[in-house]
Structure formats: structure tokens, C-alpha cells
Scaffold this motif. Sequence first.
Motif, PDB file in Angstrom:
ATOM      1  N   LYS A 128      41.490  -7.185 -16.486  1.00 30.26           N
ATOM      2  CA  LYS A 128      40.979  -6.626 -17.805  1.00 30.26           C
ATOM      3  C   LYS A 128      39.367  -6.673 -17.997  1.00 30.26           C
ATOM      4  N   ASN A 129      38.820  -7.653 -17.086  1.00 33.20           N
ATOM      5  CA  ASN A 129      37.378  -7.706 -16.815  1.00 33.20           C
ATOM      6  C   ASN A 129      36.751  -6.651 -16.037  1.00 33.20           C
ATOM      7  N   SER A 130      35.984  -5.690 -16.648  1.00 25.35           N
ATOM      8  CA  SER A 130      35.504  -4.379 -16.351  1.00 25.35           C
ATOM      9  C   SER A 130      34.621  -4.783 -15.074  1.00 25.35           C
ATOM     10  N   LYS A 131      33.657  -5.693 -15.145  1.00 22.65           N
ATOM     11  CA  LYS A 131      32.988  -6.327 -14.208  1.00 22.65           C
ATOM     12  C   LYS A 131      33.648  -6.491 -12.790  1.00 22.65           C
ATOM     13  N   PHE A 132      34.813  -7.249 -12.831  1.00 21.42           N
ATOM     14  CA  PHE A 132      35.798  -7.568 -11.814  1.00 21.42           C
ATOM     15  C   PHE A 132      36.411  -6.315 -11.127  1.00 21.42           C
ATOM     16  N   VAL A 133      36.870  -5.483 -12.172  1.00 22.72           N
ATOM     17  CA  VAL A 133      37.406  -4.025 -11.727  1.00 22.72           C
ATOM     18  C   VAL A 133      36.372  -3.250 -10.867  1.00 22.72           C
ATOM     19  N   ARG A 134      35.219  -3.301 -11.303  1.00 22.70           N
ATOM     20  CA  ARG A 134      34.148  -2.415 -10.686  1.00 22.70           C
ATOM     21  C   ARG A 134      33.766  -2.730  -9.255  1.00 22.70           C
ATOM     22  N   LEU A 135      33.544  -4.387  -9.413  1.00 27.99           N
ATOM     23  CA  LEU A 135      33.597  -5.027  -7.835  1.00 27.99           C
ATOM     24  C   LEU A 135      34.599  -4.812  -7.060  1.00 27.99           C
ATOM     25  N   ALA A 136      35.989  -4.914  -7.531  1.00 28.78           N
ATOM     26  CA  ALA A 136      36.970  -4.681  -6.713  1.00 28.78           C
ATOM     27  C   ALA A 136      37.061  -3.149  -6.188  1.00 28.78           C
ATOM     28  N   VAL A 137      36.695  -2.189  -7.124  1.00 31.76           N
ATOM     29  CA  VAL A 137      36.950  -0.866  -6.673  1.00 31.76           C
ATOM     30  C   VAL A 137      36.013  -0.469  -5.502  1.00 31.76           C
ATOM     31  N   THR A 138      34.694  -1.140  -6.045  1.00 32.95           N
ATOM     32  CA  THR A 138      33.600  -0.761  -5.053  1.00 32.95           C
ATOM     33  C   THR A 138      33.636  -1.479  -3.742  1.00 32.95           C
ATOM     34  N   ASP A 139      34.400  -2.689  -3.586  1.00 37.00           N
ATOM     35  CA  ASP A 139      34.422  -3.370  -2.381  1.00 37.00           C
ATOM     36  C   ASP A 139      35.626  -2.372  -1.378  1.00 37.00           C
ATOM     37  N   ALA A 140      36.644  -1.849  -2.315  1.00 34.39           N
ATOM     38  CA  ALA A 140      37.710  -1.190  -1.511  1.00 34.39           C
ATOM     39  C   ALA A 140      37.086   0.147  -0.852  1.00 34.39           C
ATOM     40  N   VAL A 141      36.109   0.830  -1.770  1.00 34.21           N
ATOM     41  CA  VAL A 141      35.560   1.958  -1.205  1.00 34.21           C
ATOM     42  C   VAL A 141      34.748   1.629   0.089  1.00 34.21           C
ATOM     43  N   LEU A 142      33.905   0.546   0.055  1.00 31.99           N
ATOM     44  CA  LEU A 142      33.051   0.433   1.189  1.00 31.99           C
ATOM     45  C   LEU A 142      34.025  -0.091   2.284  1.00 31.99           C
ATOM     46  N   ARG A 143      35.146  -0.974   2.168  1.00 33.15           N
ATOM     47  CA  ARG A 143      35.861  -1.049   3.279  1.00 33.15           C
ATOM     48  C   ARG A 143      36.560   0.119   4.006  1.00 33.15           C
ATOM     49  N   SER A 144      36.950   0.776   3.140  1.00 33.36           N
ATOM     50  CA  SER A 144      37.448   2.064   3.596  1.00 33.36           C
ATOM     51  C   SER A 144      36.582   3.289   4.385  1.00 33.36           C
ATOM     52  N   LYS A 145      35.312   2.968   3.754  1.00 29.47           N
ATOM     53  CA  LYS A 145      34.026   3.663   4.386  1.00 29.47           C
ATOM     54  C   LYS A 145      33.931   3.077   5.876  1.00 29.47           C
ATOM     55  N   HIS A 146      33.791   1.542   5.940  1.00 27.37           N
ATOM     56  CA  HIS A 146      33.559   1.000   7.226  1.00 27.37           C
ATOM     57  C   HIS A 146      34.746   1.447   8.095  1.00 27.37           C
ATOM     58  N   GLN A 147      35.950   1.381   7.840  1.00 27.45           N
ATOM     59  CA  GLN A 147      37.029   1.817   8.570  1.00 27.45           C
ATOM     60  C   GLN A 147      36.933   3.414   9.330  1.00 27.45           C
ATOM     61  N   LEU A 148      36.392   4.146   8.189  1.00 22.02           N
ATOM     62  CA  LEU A 148      36.012   5.548   8.918  1.00 22.02           C
ATOM     63  C   LEU A 148      34.900   5.642   9.861  1.00 22.02           C
ATOM     64  N   ILE A 149      34.049   4.882   9.587  1.00 22.23           N
ATOM     65  CA  ILE A 149      32.804   4.726  10.415  1.00 22.23           C
ATOM     66  C   ILE A 149      33.103   4.152  11.854  1.00 22.23           C
TER      67      ILE A 149
END
Length: 509
Positions: A128-149
Motif C-alpha cells: 500500500k506504500n506508494s514509495k515502496f511500490v515505486r522502488l520495487a517496480v523500478t528495481d524490477a525494470v532495472l534488473r530486467s534491463k541488466h539481463q537484457l544487457i
Amino acid sequence: MAEPAQDEQAQTDGPENKKQILLLLRKDLRTRSMKTLVNRLVEINVIVAIEDTDYPEEKQKKYHWILSFPGDIPKGNTPDTNSTKLIFRVPGVPELQVDELPSGDSEQLQKFVERYKVVQHACEEREKNSKFVRLAVTDAVLRSKHQLIQKYKDLIIILEEKILQVEKTYYQGIGYILSTAIEKITGVAVLDRLMKGLIYVMIIDNLDKRTQDGLVKLDFSRKVLSFMSTEKLSKEIDAFRKEHADDEFAKANIVDFVFNAEDFKKVDIVFFNSWNFTKDSFPVRVALRKKTIISKQEERKESQKDLTVSKIEKEAKALNKHKAKLKMVMLEITKIEKFHIEDESAYDALKKSRNRILKDLKRRMLRLKELKRPVKAGSEEKIITFDLFEIFKSKQSFLERMADKANSLGLGGLLGMHADGEHNSSENLLEMGHFSLKWIKASSQLQKLTNHITQLAEQLDQFVAKNKLTAKGPSSKSGSKVNYQPLIDEHILDCLELAALSCEISNLS
């Protein structure tokens, strides 16, 4: 040290008389969270075998519950605030209705249910914490980008290995083209290492310094070789057009730019390869600046332009004075000849004076012409198109051409031609072209991804620092400089514990 090992062994083996649970984790997550997760599960009396995702399928068959944790946003889903459930999903977990959780008479079941509700509440509060949600989503995007790299890096390594097998032919073709161009510039047919080191060459083929390295192996001097990408070239041309917005170069093309841009004045040859080839032709272009060697006298003349102007004026006045004097002498001579004046000595003196003045006039006119003559033109520019296929064909002997033809018809092996499996020059060039295009595309995508990740990681760092989401513990794998990983890991552990509890509750229901 012995107790954790025993606990871990218990997690792996488990009793034979119940529905066993298997949890498959990524290697990095398993390494990072194994001990903490095992301790958690042991504390609530839950036994789970924890293995890597590559755990053999044959061994998985003895488990009733097979859980996993992808930790990503599935393909086809756009990252947004609703992605948290997807990121922390645990495939294989049984569905439980929170309001209908069984209580029963089992003390163990009651403990599992109570613990389940506590952990579930903690997860819900975080999500429910919007800050944690944004953190988690951005982290997931970054990790997926690193895998693609990493995938692009692996692809580039494979392509470079393939290019290595066929690139020599390409460099030999360029070497011949550059040698031909150097001969046109210098007029020297026999090119030695010294001559190759006097002509400056720019390579534009999007292979970074790879072509430069290849030409160095062919005795070209590295100090006179440079390279540029087509992307940078386009930016340079745009800047050149803006700089010359009010003159004839406002709509400059590549040729205008190469032959007039300040940065290219010292470049004698520009080699262009846009990789626009077919099975029949492999065209490349060369921009050639044929420089004229200026003598020391002309260099001095160029540096003394202002003084030369005054000399021209002075010489012109002297010339006019001599012309006037010649006119007077000619009038006197004409008078003597017209009226038949018999004064031989005067007549001879006038003729001598005329000849002297004419000689002086000629000398002064030549001198004035020399003063007015411009310094030799600095260069002569032209664009030449070469076909790499034709270059090698022109260098082949009759037997080599027959071998290539037979090989192209599939008769090479029958006739004993190219029996060693080696490709001919055309085949090497074609493969070089195909591999290079893929390498260029992969490298471009890798660069774009890297830039995007760097920017995204910086934004995440600022967000984490601003909202004080940092914590002590193992650092993040997303490329972020600040450490927020323990916050993410805590939620992952809660989700994994919930999944294990769901299995146990289902077992006891």
C-alpha cells in the motif's frame, strides 16, 4: 556452523510421509537469502527444500508442491503501480481464501494460520506504500534491463568470434583501396610504410576501432588512422549546417561537410561503408582530398599578402610609367620614318631605347603577373566508389576465378577446389557484412540500454535517498549506488514464507 548446515539438510530432505515442498530460486537470490529463509522456516516448523532453478526435473517429481520466484514483470505487462503483485508472485502456491482459513483442532494448523495472517498483513501494508511500490517496480525494470544487457553482450561476443574468422579479407580490400587512393594523392605507385604514415585516413563503418586495428596489421600507421560512427557524423553535419545557416552550406550534404568542415581539413581520405551490399556487389565510397605541395616561396607569399598588395601597386605604377616612355619613343621613331629625316645616329638611339624599354616592360609585366598569381590551390576533392567484390576479382588468377565459380555451383568438392573448407574472398566479404550488420545493431542496442539504465539508476538513487529507503545489508544488483536491497529482500522473504505456509495449511486442511 554445524546447526545451520543441519537445518539446511533438513530443508532439503524432508520427511517421506507428507506432501513435500520444493522452492526453486535464482542462484543470486538463493545465495543471498538462503540462510535467513531457512532460519525463518525452521522457526515456524516448516520444511522446504530450496534449490537452484536448474534443479533436475527428474528429482522434482518427488515433491508435491513446487514453488518458484521469478521476481520479474512477465513479458507483455507494462510496468506500473499494479505490477507489485506480479513482481513478488510465487508460481505453484495453492490459493487460500483469507476469510475462510481453516482453524480446526490442530494446534499446528492454528499456528500456521496465525503466522500467515501476520505475514500477509505486513505484505499488504508494504504494497500500500506508494514509495515502496515505486522502488520495487523500478528495481524490477532495472534488473530486467541488466539481463537484457547480458544477452546483448553474449551475442556480441559470439558475433566477434565469427567476424574474426572472415575479417581479414575485408581489411585487405580496404588496404588496397587506401593504397590506390594514396597513389592518386601522392603520385607514388610504390607505397612503403613511410608513405602510408603520411596520409591521414578517417574510417566510417560503425565497427569502432576494429577496422583501425585490422589496417594496422597491414602496416598502416595507427597515428594517421581515425574512426567515426555514422551517428556522430550525422550530429557533426547537423552542427555544420547550423553554423553555416546563412551561407551556401546551410543544406550541406556529406560531401560538402567532409571537404569543408574544419575538423576534416587534415584528413586526406575518408572511407565510407554503409554495409549496403548484395550477393553481387559490395560498394564502398572514398572521399579523396588531393593535396598540392606548396613551395617555401609560396608559403612566404601566402604569409606576406598585405606586403604583396603594396608591391603590386608599386609595380603597376612603374609599368605605366614605362608604357608612357615607350609611347614617346615610338612617336619619335614614327616621325623620323614618316618624314625621312636623315639622322641615323638619333634613329639608332631611339631604336635601342625602344628595345630596352620593351625588355624592361616584359620583365615588369612578368613580375606583376607573378605577384598577382594566386597561391596554388590547396586541394582537389573527389568521391570514388569501389566494389570490394570487383577488387578481389581483378586480383584473381584465371584458375582462382574458375575455382570460385565451381564452388558457387556446388562443384568445388567434385573438382577438388576449396576442398579444405575455406571460403573464397566473396564469401568472406558476404559473411563479414552479415555478421557486422548484426554486431552494429547489437552494439547500438547495448549502448542505448546502458545509457537508459544509467539514467534510471541515477533517478532511483535520488528517489531512495530522498525518501530514506536505504538499509544495511547486501547491495542491490540493479546498478544503483545506494543500498535498498534489504527492503526488497524482506518483502521477498515474506512472500516466500507465505507461499510455504499456504502449502502447509493446505496439507493440514
